[in-house]
Scaffold this motif. Sequence first.
Motif, PDB file in Angstrom:
ATOM      1  N   LEU A 108      69.670  95.965  16.135  1.00  0.00           N
ATOM      2  CA  LEU A 108      68.931  97.207  16.261  1.00  0.00           C
ATOM      3  C   LEU A 108      68.167  97.487  14.973  1.00  0.00           C
ATOM      4  CD1 LEU A 108      71.771  99.382  17.855  1.00  0.00           C
ATOM      5  CD2 LEU A 108      70.235  97.751  18.973  1.00  0.00           C
ATOM      6  N   GLY A 109      66.891  97.801  15.114  1.00  0.00           N
ATOM      7  CA  GLY A 109      66.093  98.102  13.931  1.00  0.00           C
ATOM      8  C   GLY A 109      64.626  98.191  14.279  1.00  0.00           C
ATOM      9  N   GLY A 110      63.900  98.999  13.519  1.00  0.00           N
ATOM     10  CA  GLY A 110      62.479  99.143  13.775  1.00  0.00           C
ATOM     11  C   GLY A 110      62.160  99.754  15.120  1.00  0.00           C
ATOM     12  N   GLY A 111      63.082 100.577  15.641  1.00  0.00           N
ATOM     13  CA  GLY A 111      62.846 101.211  16.928  1.00  0.00           C
ATOM     14  C   GLY A 111      63.011 100.295  18.114  1.00  0.00           C
ATOM     15  N   ARG A 112      63.736  99.170  17.945  1.00  0.00           N
ATOM     16  CA  ARG A 112      63.926  98.213  19.032  1.00  0.00           C
ATOM     17  C   ARG A 112      65.324  97.597  18.993  1.00  0.00           C
ATOM     18  NH1 ARG A 112      59.744  96.181  22.037  1.00  0.00           N
ATOM     19  NH2 ARG A 112      57.702  97.058  21.544  1.00  0.00           N
TER      20      ARG A 112
END
Length: 228
Positions: free
Chosen positions: A126-130
């Motif tokens: 999970l990271g960068g809104g994804r």
Amino acid sequence: MSRLGPFITLAAGAVLAAGLGVASITATPAPDTAAAAAPTPPPPPPLSSSPTSSPSPSRTEAEKIPKADYGGYVKGNGGLIAISVRDGTAVGYFCDGKAEAWFKGGEAGGRVVLKGPGTARVTATLGGGRARGSLTVGGARWSFSAPAVVRPSGLYRATAQVRGARLRAGWIRVPRPGGGYDQVGAAFVGQDQVRIPPLDAGRPTTPVTVAGATVRPQDVDDFIEEMQ
């Protein structure tokens, strides 16, 4: 023989030096050891008895994401996947209209690991809104990149008893770039798949009829703990 030459020369020099040393000791009077003795150094100060701080642990518990929802397409499959995280607890659902699987597990340090029936698995970062990761179902493996979503997109579920058998239904909704939603779902009564209606566009928890029974779809917040 050529290699022994230097050692023989050194040995001879050592004997000569030893002889000169003896002669020097004999000719020179012994010094006054009492006058030349150096003063005894003071003892070293005692070590401090104050406690020392313990070293910091090399690893700390990974921070958990309080709340996050993701939904997107499975590459090479055409189905949808949804993942929801609540304070380290995580659930997921995959559906392509025919095959489907529920997953449960956890999240820590931005990584989700979910287990489904048999060998079914979901792993994601999970990271960068994804949520980016891979999905394994029925021996097949696909990748996905699911953006963060907000209600009324996301994951929904309904359960009931129908004619003595358990009814379970699941839906995934993701927003279209041009507006509206893409939606997929599946419902089963026992082991038999049955027709599933779409969710209401504006109010996805509005009751629907599945296999002759009226059921109310639940938001993931209503069932995430129950699945663990």
